[in-house]
Motif scaffolding. Sequence first.
Motif, PDB file in Angstrom:
ATOM      1  N   THR A  19       1.017 127.587  70.096  1.00  0.00           N
ATOM      2  CA  THR A  19       1.245 128.964  69.671  1.00  0.00           C
ATOM      3  C   THR A  19       2.575 129.001  68.947  1.00  0.00           C
ATOM      4  O   THR A  19       3.562 128.426  69.412  1.00  0.00           O
ATOM      5  CB  THR A  19       1.256 129.929  70.867  1.00  0.00           C
ATOM      6  OG1 THR A  19      -0.011 129.880  71.525  1.00  0.00           O
ATOM      7  CG2 THR A  19       1.517 131.359  70.410  1.00  0.00           C
ATOM      8  N   PHE A  20       2.599 129.644  67.787  1.00  0.00           N
ATOM      9  CA  PHE A  20       3.821 129.674  66.996  1.00  0.00           C
ATOM     10  C   PHE A  20       3.976 131.018  66.299  1.00  0.00           C
ATOM     11  O   PHE A  20       2.992 131.705  65.998  1.00  0.00           O
ATOM     12  CB  PHE A  20       3.851 128.532  65.975  1.00  0.00           C
ATOM     13  CG  PHE A  20       2.727 128.544  64.972  1.00  0.00           C
ATOM     14  CD1 PHE A  20       2.896 129.107  63.715  1.00  0.00           C
ATOM     15  CD2 PHE A  20       1.496 127.971  65.279  1.00  0.00           C
ATOM     16  CE1 PHE A  20       1.864 129.114  62.788  1.00  0.00           C
ATOM     17  CE2 PHE A  20       0.462 127.964  64.355  1.00  0.00           C
ATOM     18  CZ  PHE A  20       0.644 128.537  63.110  1.00  0.00           C
ATOM     19  N   ASP A  21       5.228 131.387  66.085  1.00  0.00           N
ATOM     20  CA  ASP A  21       5.560 132.579  65.310  1.00  0.00           C
ATOM     21  C   ASP A  21       5.783 132.184  63.856  1.00  0.00           C
ATOM     22  O   ASP A  21       6.367 131.136  63.567  1.00  0.00           O
ATOM     23  CB  ASP A  21       6.832 133.245  65.834  1.00  0.00           C
ATOM     24  CG  ASP A  21       6.637 133.908  67.191  1.00  0.00           C
ATOM     25  OD1 ASP A  21       5.489 134.263  67.521  1.00  0.00           O
ATOM     26  OD2 ASP A  21       7.638 134.084  67.910  1.00  0.00           O
ATOM     27  N   VAL A  22       5.326 133.047  62.949  1.00  0.00           N
ATOM     28  CA  VAL A  22       5.608 132.903  61.526  1.00  0.00           C
ATOM     29  C   VAL A  22       6.680 133.935  61.175  1.00  0.00           C
ATOM     30  O   VAL A  22       6.420 135.138  61.187  1.00  0.00           O
ATOM     31  CB  VAL A  22       4.353 133.119  60.667  1.00  0.00           C
ATOM     32  CG1 VAL A  22       4.703 133.014  59.185  1.00  0.00           C
ATOM     33  CG2 VAL A  22       3.268 132.107  61.036  1.00  0.00           C
ATOM     34  N   HIS A  23       7.884 133.451  60.919  1.00  0.00           N
ATOM     35  CA  HIS A  23       8.999 134.329  60.548  1.00  0.00           C
ATOM     36  C   HIS A  23       9.039 134.468  59.042  1.00  0.00           C
ATOM     37  O   HIS A  23       8.994 133.471  58.311  1.00  0.00           O
ATOM     38  CB  HIS A  23      10.322 133.748  61.034  1.00  0.00           C
ATOM     39  CG  HIS A  23      10.466 133.713  62.514  1.00  0.00           C
ATOM     40  ND1 HIS A  23      11.199 134.645  63.213  1.00  0.00           N
ATOM     41  CD2 HIS A  23       9.973 132.851  63.447  1.00  0.00           C
ATOM     42  CE1 HIS A  23      11.165 134.363  64.504  1.00  0.00           C
ATOM     43  NE2 HIS A  23      10.429 133.274  64.673  1.00  0.00           N
ATOM     44  N   GLY A  24       9.155 135.698  58.567  1.00  0.00           N
ATOM     45  CA  GLY A  24       9.273 135.962  57.143  1.00  0.00           C
ATOM     46  C   GLY A  24      10.691 136.354  56.777  1.00  0.00           C
ATOM     47  O   GLY A  24      11.334 137.137  57.487  1.00  0.00           O
ATOM     48  N   TYR A  25      11.197 135.811  55.664  1.00  0.00           N
ATOM     49  CA  TYR A  25      12.524 136.132  55.145  1.00  0.00           C
ATOM     50  C   TYR A  25      12.331 136.745  53.754  1.00  0.00           C
ATOM     51  O   TYR A  25      11.958 136.045  52.808  1.00  0.00           O
ATOM     52  CB  TYR A  25      13.392 134.880  55.084  1.00  0.00           C
ATOM     53  CG  TYR A  25      13.766 134.345  56.448  1.00  0.00           C
ATOM     54  CD1 TYR A  25      15.021 134.588  56.994  1.00  0.00           C
ATOM     55  CD2 TYR A  25      12.852 133.614  57.206  1.00  0.00           C
ATOM     56  CE1 TYR A  25      15.366 134.109  58.252  1.00  0.00           C
ATOM     57  CE2 TYR A  25      13.186 133.139  58.468  1.00  0.00           C
ATOM     58  CZ  TYR A  25      14.453 133.389  58.978  1.00  0.00           C
ATOM     59  OH  TYR A  25      14.778 132.923  60.232  1.00  0.00           O
ATOM     60  N   ARG A  39      -0.700 139.949  54.412  1.00  0.00           N
ATOM     61  CA  ARG A  39      -1.761 139.341  55.218  1.00  0.00           C
ATOM     62  C   ARG A  39      -1.703 137.832  55.072  1.00  0.00           C
ATOM     63  O   ARG A  39      -1.127 137.296  54.113  1.00  0.00           O
ATOM     64  CB  ARG A  39      -3.133 139.853  54.789  1.00  0.00           C
ATOM     65  CG  ARG A  39      -3.554 139.456  53.381  1.00  0.00           C
ATOM     66  CD  ARG A  39      -4.881 140.092  53.005  1.00  0.00           C
ATOM     67  NE  ARG A  39      -5.254 139.772  51.620  1.00  0.00           N
ATOM     68  CZ  ARG A  39      -6.302 140.299  50.989  1.00  0.00           C
ATOM     69  NH1 ARG A  39      -7.088 141.176  51.614  1.00  0.00           N
ATOM     70  NH2 ARG A  39      -6.573 139.944  49.747  1.00  0.00           N
ATOM     71  N   LEU A  40      -2.292 137.154  56.043  1.00  0.00           N
ATOM     72  CA  LEU A  40      -2.488 135.717  55.904  1.00  0.00           C
ATOM     73  C   LEU A  40      -3.424 135.460  54.733  1.00  0.00           C
ATOM     74  O   LEU A  40      -4.424 136.170  54.567  1.00  0.00           O
ATOM     75  CB  LEU A  40      -3.102 135.137  57.180  1.00  0.00           C
ATOM     76  CG  LEU A  40      -2.216 135.063  58.416  1.00  0.00           C
ATOM     77  CD1 LEU A  40      -3.050 134.687  59.634  1.00  0.00           C
ATOM     78  CD2 LEU A  40      -1.107 134.037  58.215  1.00  0.00           C
ATOM     79  N   VAL A  41      -3.104 134.470  53.926  1.00  0.00           N
ATOM     80  CA  VAL A  41      -4.003 134.113  52.831  1.00  0.00           C
ATOM     81  C   VAL A  41      -5.362 133.724  53.429  1.00  0.00           C
ATOM     82  O   VAL A  41      -5.439 132.898  54.333  1.00  0.00           O
ATOM     83  CB  VAL A  41      -3.420 132.956  52.004  1.00  0.00           C
ATOM     84  CG1 VAL A  41      -4.448 132.419  51.015  1.00  0.00           C
ATOM     85  CG2 VAL A  41      -2.162 133.416  51.271  1.00  0.00           C
ATOM     86  N   GLY A  42      -6.402 134.345  52.939  1.00  0.00           N
ATOM     87  CA  GLY A  42      -7.745 134.112  53.457  1.00  0.00           C
ATOM     88  C   GLY A  42      -8.227 135.183  54.414  1.00  0.00           C
ATOM     89  O   GLY A  42      -9.418 135.269  54.700  1.00  0.00           O
ATOM     90  N   ALA A  43      -7.307 136.019  54.933  1.00  0.00           N
ATOM     91  CA  ALA A  43      -7.695 137.106  55.828  1.00  0.00           C
ATOM     92  C   ALA A  43      -8.145 138.311  55.009  1.00  0.00           C
ATOM     93  O   ALA A  43      -7.816 138.450  53.829  1.00  0.00           O
ATOM     94  CB  ALA A  43      -6.541 137.487  56.738  1.00  0.00           C
ATOM     95  N   ALA A  61      11.628 139.174  59.698  1.00  0.00           N
ATOM     96  CA  ALA A  61      10.702 139.767  60.661  1.00  0.00           C
ATOM     97  C   ALA A  61       9.665 138.735  61.067  1.00  0.00           C
ATOM     98  O   ALA A  61       9.329 137.834  60.285  1.00  0.00           O
ATOM     99  CB  ALA A  61      10.001 140.989  60.061  1.00  0.00           C
ATOM    100  N   VAL A  62       9.162 138.835  62.308  1.00  0.00           N
ATOM    101  CA  VAL A  62       8.023 138.015  62.730  1.00  0.00           C
ATOM    102  C   VAL A  62       6.757 138.655  62.172  1.00  0.00           C
ATOM    103  O   VAL A  62       6.440 139.798  62.480  1.00  0.00           O
ATOM    104  CB  VAL A  62       7.949 137.910  64.262  1.00  0.00           C
ATOM    105  CG1 VAL A  62       6.692 137.130  64.676  1.00  0.00           C
ATOM    106  CG2 VAL A  62       9.186 137.214  64.811  1.00  0.00           C
ATOM    107  N   LEU A  63       6.041 137.913  61.339  1.00  0.00           N
ATOM    108  CA  LEU A  63       4.864 138.456  60.664  1.00  0.00           C
ATOM    109  C   LEU A  63       3.573 138.166  61.415  1.00  0.00           C
ATOM    110  O   LEU A  63       2.638 138.967  61.379  1.00  0.00           O
ATOM    111  CB  LEU A  63       4.771 137.883  59.248  1.00  0.00           C
ATOM    112  CG  LEU A  63       5.986 138.123  58.356  1.00  0.00           C
ATOM    113  CD1 LEU A  63       5.740 137.524  56.974  1.00  0.00           C
ATOM    114  CD2 LEU A  63       6.314 139.602  58.254  1.00  0.00           C
ATOM    115  N   GLU A  64       3.491 137.020  62.060  1.00  0.00           N
ATOM    116  CA  GLU A  64       2.268 136.627  62.765  1.00  0.00           C
ATOM    117  C   GLU A  64       2.642 135.788  63.982  1.00  0.00           C
ATOM    118  O   GLU A  64       3.632 135.051  63.957  1.00  0.00           O
ATOM    119  CB  GLU A  64       1.351 135.781  61.868  1.00  0.00           C
ATOM    120  CG  GLU A  64       0.840 136.475  60.618  1.00  0.00           C
ATOM    121  CD  GLU A  64      -0.303 137.439  60.911  1.00  0.00           C
ATOM    122  OE1 GLU A  64      -0.922 137.314  61.987  1.00  0.00           O
ATOM    123  OE2 GLU A  64      -0.577 138.291  60.043  1.00  0.00           O
ATOM    124  N   THR A  65       1.834 135.894  65.024  1.00  0.00           N
ATOM    125  CA  THR A  65       1.862 134.947  66.132  1.00  0.00           C
ATOM    126  C   THR A  65       0.466 134.334  66.200  1.00  0.00           C
ATOM    127  O   THR A  65      -0.529 135.041  66.360  1.00  0.00           O
ATOM    128  CB  THR A  65       2.220 135.623  67.463  1.00  0.00           C
ATOM    129  OG1 THR A  65       3.536 136.176  67.362  1.00  0.00           O
ATOM    130  CG2 THR A  65       2.185 134.618  68.607  1.00  0.00           C
TER     131      THR A  65
END
Length: 286
Positions: A19-25, A39-43, A61-65
């Motif tokens: 499990t991982f967080d995707v952090h956006g800058y 959105r995630l590419v493909g979603a 910000a954390v965009l996805e987990t």
Amino acid sequence: MSKLNIVFERTTASKCPVTFDVHGYFEGLPAGAQTIEYRLVGAQEWKTLTVPAKRGVVHRAVLETITWEWAPDSRDYAVQIEINQPDGLRSNALYYFKCGTPPSDETFGVATEDITRTASGGPLAELAADAQLASVQARSGAQIALVNRYNVKADLPAGPIGFEQLWNAQPAGLAINVQTMTGDQLKKLLATPNPAGWVLTPSAGLRYTLGGGEVLSMTLNGVPVTATQEIRVAGAWSLIAGFDGWPRWEGTTTYTSGPDDTGALATYLVAHSPVPAPAGDRVTIQ
């Protein structure tokens, strides 16, 4: 908005499932409070991020987990974010290969020349060190990375880089951690004799000279390193733990949530392609 960088941060100790967080800058945001659709590419579904009026030049910000589990023919190995704005802005792509592998025809950029190993590490080890630092720097504050010659297994040939070439070059898939140590502790590590005669290869900011069983000089970003100066150093967990002929690193464990080194190399190659060979001159042996 002009740019979005994303980084990978594991929230589980296991390699897979992970499990991982995707952090956006976010960079280049207009002034004032606003909302961003992404959105995630493909979603299919867009998500909304609320950005406050008061913020820094770069907003994080954390965009996805995300949780990935191993499955045969899994395509869970890459993440990219797209922004709902007219220019169709997309982030960099992140790669992680412990739970899934790409199809044989996927490539990860182009090497403009052969990127080779030498007895002391050489250009390929320098490239791997740069990739490892880039993969954890934003979240950990790492200043340099060190790579063991043992963990770069085959040269990268000039031309398109597919998964086979990437895997041959760095197959271990070792998680990248960060240790804080003093200048003296770092010099002691770098001067440690290795049974195979290897030295540790640094990322671009660090240069050092070995001679007579000691570090004769060392600079970080062109400035001499002092004895008590604290430096955050990234490396594969096995290197930090004291395997492959090196001692366990001294200092304090700072960060243990990085991606695997194979994925870090793929992420770096895609972001910087076409990729030339580093000079292979960061370590001088007298």
